[in-house]
Design a protein around this motif. Sequence first.
Motif, PDB file in Angstrom:
ATOM      1  N   TRP A 117       0.838  -1.204   0.000  1.00  0.00           N
ATOM      2  CA  TRP A 117       0.000   0.000   0.000  1.00  0.00           C
ATOM      3  C   TRP A 117       0.877   1.260   0.000  1.00  0.00           C
ATOM      4  N   ALA A 148      -9.376   2.568  -5.880  1.00  0.00           N
ATOM      5  CA  ALA A 148      -9.039   1.400  -5.044  1.00  0.00           C
ATOM      6  C   ALA A 148     -10.302   0.607  -4.740  1.00  0.00           C
ATOM      7  N   ARG A 149     -10.133  -0.608  -4.270  1.00  0.00           N
ATOM      8  CA  ARG A 149     -11.276  -1.471  -3.948  1.00  0.00           C
ATOM      9  C   ARG A 149     -10.887  -2.382  -2.793  1.00  0.00           C
ATOM     10  N   CYS A 150     -11.878  -3.072  -2.255  1.00  0.00           N
ATOM     11  CA  CYS A 150     -11.622  -3.992  -1.153  1.00  0.00           C
ATOM     12  C   CYS A 150     -10.995  -5.284  -1.671  1.00  0.00           C
ATOM     13  N   ILE A 201      -8.104  -2.487   1.916  1.00  0.00           N
ATOM     14  CA  ILE A 201      -8.256  -1.812   0.615  1.00  0.00           C
ATOM     15  C   ILE A 201      -6.967  -1.961  -0.181  1.00  0.00           C
ATOM     16  N   ARG A 224      -9.531   0.362   5.665  1.00  0.00           N
ATOM     17  CA  ARG A 224     -10.413  -0.824   5.743  1.00  0.00           C
ATOM     18  C   ARG A 224     -11.704  -0.554   4.947  1.00  0.00           C
ATOM     19  N   CYS A 225     -12.252  -1.632   4.438  1.00  0.00           N
ATOM     20  CA  CYS A 225     -13.504  -1.560   3.661  1.00  0.00           C
ATOM     21  C   CYS A 225     -14.669  -1.207   4.585  1.00  0.00           C
ATOM     22  N   TYR A 271     -13.631   1.513  -3.105  1.00  0.00           N
ATOM     23  CA  TYR A 271     -13.290   2.355  -1.947  1.00  0.00           C
ATOM     24  C   TYR A 271     -13.534   3.796  -2.362  1.00  0.00           C
TER      25      TYR A 271
END
Length: 253
Positions: free
Chosen positions: A67, A128-130, A164, A156-157, A137
């Motif tokens: 990340w 971004a996504r979970c 994420i 966090r999602c 996200y």
Amino acid sequence: MDADYLFNQTVEYLKTAQHVVISTGAGISAESGIATFRAPSTGLWSRYKSGELATAEAFKRNPSLVWGWYTWRRMQVANAQPNTAHRAVAAMAQCLPHMTLITQNVDDLHERAGSQDPIHLHGHLATARCFTCSQPYLDTLPIVVDPDAGPLEPPRCQHCEGLIRPNVVWFGERMPENEMKRARIAAFDCDVMLSIGTSGSVAPAVYLPTIAAENGAWVVHINLEADSTAPGNTLIGPATHWLPKLAQALLSA
Ligand code: APR
């Protein structure tokens, strides 16, 4: 083929083309200060191990490292500006009957230069996504990396509390089906393909010039070095040299 002759031939083909595909790689963003991947000593994969940063396993193993690296890359892009090559691509779209822009790049420099709807084969740094449930996200993504602040934990999602992840395609992951389908159709249909700033190292983008050439398109690469493996000819030199010249020739046609 002599550069002037190749340039003039390419202009003639562009003037009569019904559908032009421009396919870009990291080389078009190099002159905006964004590191390419395979340049000796400066390329990202000559400084970092892709297996430790650009795979789902790497993220599971060390989410804050991955990340943090993508946040650093997002910061690089946020601090960069589109260059004259990006702007020439956007300008060419205005004077061609139909142009499809395909990019392997995850930066948003084409969009910031004014290009509409580029097909991102490898995803986007800006979203971004979970990692667990794939929900997008929606909060703002950080673009500052403070080396003194210690590891940068991914958010966090909001739906499942999963971690994420960046919306980029990691090694070993499936390509986005819709984008791939659109890219293949465009390569099949086009009269001219300009392949700009890519080493042709990664499938399936590497096959696009072959699809175009096999269907009769005029294929030209713009690169610092000739690529003997791909079909077509190469205008050797920086993207910021050749693309503004091509755009100017089209605009004054
Ligand atoms: N103008 C034109 N071409 C350039 C320039 C420039 N100013 N600077 C560099 N190049 C060329 C290099 O000669 C090289 O052929 O751009 C190419 C960059 O190659 P790579 O670093 O391999 O980048 P790319 O081809 O986009 O990589 C494809 O690999 O790791 C994955 O997901 C990553 O999307 C990336 C994919």
